[in-house]
Design a protein around this motif. Structure first.
Motif, short mmCIF file in Angstrom:
data_model
loop_
_atom_site.label_atom_id
_atom_site.label_comp_id
_atom_site.label_asym_id
_atom_site.label_seq_id
_atom_site.Cartn_x
_atom_site.Cartn_y
_atom_site.Cartn_z
N PRO A 1 -64.18 -72.77 85.91
CA PRO A 1 -65.31 -72.63 84.97
C PRO A 1 -65.01 -71.69 83.82
CG PRO A 1 -65.75 -71.41 86.98
CD PRO A 1 -64.49 -72.19 87.23
N TRP A 2 -64.07 -70.79 83.93
CA TRP A 2 -63.78 -69.85 82.85
C TRP A 2 -63.24 -70.57 81.61
CZ3 TRP A 2 -65.72 -65.25 82.81
CH2 TRP A 2 -66.07 -64.66 84.02
N HIS A 3 -62.78 -71.79 81.75
CA HIS A 3 -62.26 -72.54 80.61
C HIS A 3 -63.31 -73.45 80.01
CE1 HIS A 3 -58.05 -71.28 81.09
NE2 HIS A 3 -58.30 -71.30 82.41
N MET A 4 -64.52 -73.31 80.50
CA MET A 4 -65.61 -74.14 79.97
C MET A 4 -66.33 -73.39 78.85
SD MET A 4 -67.08 -75.43 83.63
CE MET A 4 -68.45 -76.30 82.87
N PRO A 5 -66.87 -74.05 77.83
CA PRO A 5 -67.58 -73.40 76.71
C PRO A 5 -68.77 -72.54 77.17
CG PRO A 5 -67.10 -75.68 76.21
CD PRO A 5 -66.72 -75.50 77.64
N VAL A 6 -69.45 -72.96 78.24
CA VAL A 6 -70.61 -72.20 78.69
C VAL A 6 -70.20 -70.82 79.18
CG1 VAL A 6 -70.52 -73.06 81.10
CG2 VAL A 6 -72.70 -72.26 80.14
N THR A 7 -69.02 -70.73 79.74
CA THR A 7 -68.53 -69.43 80.20
C THR A 7 -68.31 -68.48 79.03
OG1 THR A 7 -67.43 -70.53 82.04
CG2 THR A 7 -66.74 -68.27 81.55
N ILE A 8 -67.78 -69.04 77.95
CA ILE A 8 -67.55 -68.22 76.75
C ILE A 8 -68.88 -67.72 76.19
CG2 ILE A 8 -66.64 -68.25 74.39
CD1 ILE A 8 -64.63 -70.36 75.33
N ILE A 9 -69.87 -68.58 76.20
CA ILE A 9 -71.20 -68.21 75.68
C ILE A 9 -71.81 -67.10 76.54
CG2 ILE A 9 -73.56 -69.03 75.32
CD1 ILE A 9 -72.34 -71.78 74.65
N ILE A 10 -71.68 -67.27 77.87
CA ILE A 10 -72.23 -66.26 78.78
C ILE A 10 -71.56 -64.91 78.54
CG2 ILE A 10 -72.32 -65.55 81.21
CD1 ILE A 10 -72.78 -68.50 81.91
N THR A 11 -70.24 -64.95 78.36
CA THR A 11 -69.50 -63.71 78.14
C THR A 11 -69.94 -63.02 76.85
OG1 THR A 11 -67.58 -64.66 79.26
CG2 THR A 11 -67.18 -62.71 77.89
N VAL A 12 -70.11 -63.81 75.79
CA VAL A 12 -70.54 -63.24 74.50
C VAL A 12 -71.93 -62.62 74.63
CG1 VAL A 12 -71.19 -63.79 72.13
CG2 VAL A 12 -69.11 -64.78 73.12
N ILE A 13 -72.84 -63.37 75.31
CA ILE A 13 -74.20 -62.85 75.49
C ILE A 13 -74.18 -61.55 76.30
CG2 ILE A 13 -76.46 -63.27 76.55
CD1 ILE A 13 -76.08 -66.23 75.91
N GLY A 14 -73.35 -61.52 77.33
CA GLY A 14 -73.24 -60.32 78.16
C GLY A 14 -72.75 -59.12 77.39
N VAL A 15 -71.73 -59.35 76.55
CA VAL A 15 -71.19 -58.25 75.75
C VAL A 15 -72.24 -57.74 74.77
CG1 VAL A 15 -69.48 -57.64 74.00
CG2 VAL A 15 -68.80 -59.00 75.98
N ILE A 16 -72.96 -58.68 74.13
CA ILE A 16 -74.01 -58.28 73.17
C ILE A 16 -75.10 -57.49 73.87
CG2 ILE A 16 -75.85 -59.15 71.66
CD1 ILE A 16 -74.00 -61.50 70.97
N ALA A 17 -75.50 -57.94 75.07
CA ALA A 17 -76.55 -57.24 75.82
C ALA A 17 -76.13 -55.84 76.20
CB ALA A 17 -76.92 -58.04 77.07
N ILE A 18 -74.86 -55.70 76.65
CA ILE A 18 -74.36 -54.37 77.01
C ILE A 18 -74.35 -53.45 75.81
CG2 ILE A 18 -72.32 -53.10 77.78
CD1 ILE A 18 -71.67 -55.50 79.59
N VAL A 19 -73.87 -53.95 74.67
CA VAL A 19 -73.82 -53.14 73.45
C VAL A 19 -75.23 -52.74 73.01
CG1 VAL A 19 -73.24 -53.15 71.00
CG2 VAL A 19 -71.64 -54.11 72.66
N ALA A 20 -76.18 -53.71 73.07
CA ALA A 20 -77.56 -53.42 72.66
C ALA A 20 -78.19 -52.38 73.59
CB ALA A 20 -78.39 -54.70 72.69
N LEU A 21 -77.94 -52.53 74.89
CA LEU A 21 -78.50 -51.59 75.86
C LEU A 21 -77.98 -50.18 75.63
CD1 LEU A 21 -80.19 -51.07 78.39
CD2 LEU A 21 -78.18 -51.68 79.76
N VAL A 22 -76.68 -50.07 75.43
CA VAL A 22 -76.08 -48.75 75.18
C VAL A 22 -76.59 -48.16 73.87
CG1 VAL A 22 -73.92 -47.54 74.73
CG2 VAL A 22 -74.03 -49.25 76.55
N THR A 23 -76.70 -49.00 72.84
CA THR A 23 -77.17 -48.52 71.53
C THR A 23 -78.60 -47.99 71.60
OG1 THR A 23 -75.74 -50.13 70.42
CG2 THR A 23 -77.55 -49.16 69.12
N VAL A 24 -79.49 -48.76 72.25
CA VAL A 24 -80.88 -48.34 72.36
C VAL A 24 -80.98 -47.03 73.14
CG1 VAL A 24 -83.12 -48.89 73.41
CG2 VAL A 24 -81.86 -50.64 72.14
N ALA A 25 -80.22 -46.94 74.25
CA ALA A 25 -80.27 -45.74 75.07
C ALA A 25 -79.78 -44.52 74.30
CB ALA A 25 -79.43 -45.93 76.33
#
Length: 497
Positions: A12-36
């Motif tokens: 599944p890591w070679h599927m487009p949905v995996t890439i999207i999930i990873t990008v969303i996860g990275v954005i969420a982590i960055v947003a969470l850290v920034t807000v905090a």
């Protein structure tokens, strides 16, 4: 080759949905850290300052106030940073030598320069408010009063601060600003709580201010002050009695006892064994009593202490007029006063006198307070001096009178009863700031109390917690999805029959 292609299709890591999930996860982590980080970062606190000089009848005091610079009109509270008592008498005492009035302020102004950061000097407002002492001088000799103000203004203009002027406060302003100070420091205005009444006693005047549900200002408009503070409307009853501060009240009682021009008086308001020679002209040189000076009186009289509380109280009652009242109800001298309501804070001379007499605890029944004061008044003068060797004789001699006057003013003048007396709290400071009119005066002139309730912060605590919680849940879901390759594929395993 076909085996590699099959592996990629199953991974599944070679599927487009995996890439999207990873990008969303990275954005969420960055947003969470920034807000905090932004919400919780320590900000360098900047402060602003204001200076008020209280030019009273007996002395002048300087107060420095400090508040967070970014919260002028919102959640920051102005607090007292430093105070300085000017050496010498009040500025009204320098009528014959006005330049000395300005010079007397120099030492405290130098202290202010040290306490206020130099970079804030030019933007720090400086005010001088004069009260009953200057009101009396202005009544008696307006030319002398103007001369004192010119000298004081000249001295203050030389200071590195933003001098905003010197003026005489009206009695109504003094009472109203004292009420604002007491309730502001106790956070009662911002939170819309029941307000505290203010009882102020100086050397030349006394003020009473409180909110009453029965008072709408219609019966006596001159005693009404309307405020809109933090979104709440207040209709304040306030009155100032000129000549009824403790020093001038003592003159009134002495004038009552010397109407016949005697050479000797036996004064029940002074401890037994006390004896002093008083000059008639010194007693009667105030506008409060100048028209009562007996004709043909000798140059001086001898005042001997008798030390009798009940007799002293009768003498004190004579300075009040309870016979005339054109309103539904009065305090004294024909002045309207609604029914007392709520708790009261009593400060200035109220506190200092009652604290010396160890009578600030109002949980003690009023009758017990009177008994303790009667015992003090009956104590021989020699014993009083022995017990208090560090107190100046002038002040020490007057405590029996001052205590009796305070109780008489509260109970006979303002109509506090044995029950409502316990509603009074004798206070010197509230949360580190002196009780008095100066803070309320500065808050009014700097518009630091908003008429409307302050706006809510853009990201309140509840909102911040909600955002962090949602982001944390989202990250958890993404993490679980990212573990999909490790999920057991039970459905694809052959079953053994």
């Amino acid at each position: 080759m076909s085996a590699q292609r099959e592996m990629k299709e199953k991974n599944p890591w070679h599927m487009p949905v995996t890439i999207i999930i990873t990008v969303i996860g990275v954005i969420a982590i960055v947003a969470l850290v920034t807000v905090a980080v932004l919400q919780n970062r320590p900000l360098p606190q900047k402060y602003k300052y204001g200076i008020v000089l209280d030019a009273g009848s007996s002395h002048t005091a300087l107060y420095i106030y400090e508040w967070p610079a970014e919260k002028d009109n919102n959640t920051g509270r102005a607090e007292q940073k430093h105070s300085c008592k000017v050496k010498g008498p009040g500025i009204s005492s320098y009528a014959s030598a006005p330049l000395k009035a300005g010079e007397s302020l120099r030492a405290c102004m130098q202290e202010a320069e040290q306490w206020v950061p130099e970079r804030r000097h030019r933007e720090t407002p400086l005010y001088l408010g004069a009260t009953a002492g200057m009101r009396l001088l202005n009544m008696e000799n307006s030319t002398a009063s103007d001369g004192v103000f010119r000298a004081v203004e000249g001295a203050l203009q030389k200071a590195p601060f933003s001098f905003q002027g010197a003026r005489i406060l009206s009695g109504q302003e003094e009472g109203a600003f004292g009420w604002v100070t007491v309730n502001y420091l106790d956070d009662r205005l911002k939170q819309g709580l029941e307000t505290t009444g203010a009882l102020d006693l100086g050397g030349a005047s006394t003020q009473i201010s409180f909110i009453s549900d029965k008072f709408d200002g219609s019966e006596s408009q001159s005693n009404s002050v309307a405020f809109r503070l933090y979104g709440n409307d207040y209709n304040l009853y306030t009155h100032s009695f000129l000549c009824y501060g403790k020093d001038q009240a003592l003159r009134l009682t002495l004038a009552h006892q010397t109407q016949s021009g005697p050479n000797l008086i036996s004064d029940p308001c002074f401890n037994p064994g006390y004896s002093s020679t008083k000059n008639y002209s010194a007693i009667y040189d105030s506008p409060c009593v100048s028209n009562r000076k007996p004709q043909g009186a000798p140059l001086s009289f001898i005042q001997e202490g008798k030390g009798n509380f009940l007799q002293c109280q009768e003498v004190v009652k004579n300075v009040f007029n309870f016979t005339h009242c054109k309103y539904s109800q009065c305090s004294f001298n024909g002045v309207f006063q609604p029914l007392l309501q709520g708790p009261f804070g009593a400060f200035s001379a109220y506190y200092f006198v009652m604290n010396f007499l160890n009578l600030t605890d109002t949980t003690i029944p009023l009758e017990t307070v009177k008994q303790k004061l009667a015992s003090y008044c009956a104590t021989p003068w020699s014993q009083i001096m022995q017990q208090h060797p560090d107190v100046k004789v002038k002040y020490l001699a007057e405590y029996c009178f001052s205590g009796t006057y305070i109780l008489t003013l509260l109970t006979e003048g303002y109509n506090f009863t044995s029950e409502s007396y316990s509603d009074i709290k004798f206070i010197k400071k509230i949360k580190g700031s002196d009780a008095g009119w100066t803070l309320g005066y500065m808050l009014n002139l700097t518009n630091m109390i908003p008429a409307e309730a302050p706006d809510s912060p853009p990201l309140p605590h509840a909102g911040y917690v909600s955002i962090v919680t949602i982001m944390a849940i989202l990250l958890l879901i993404l993490f679980i999805i990212s573990l999909r390759p490790l999920w057991p594929r039970c459905s694809k395993q052959p079953q053994i029959v």
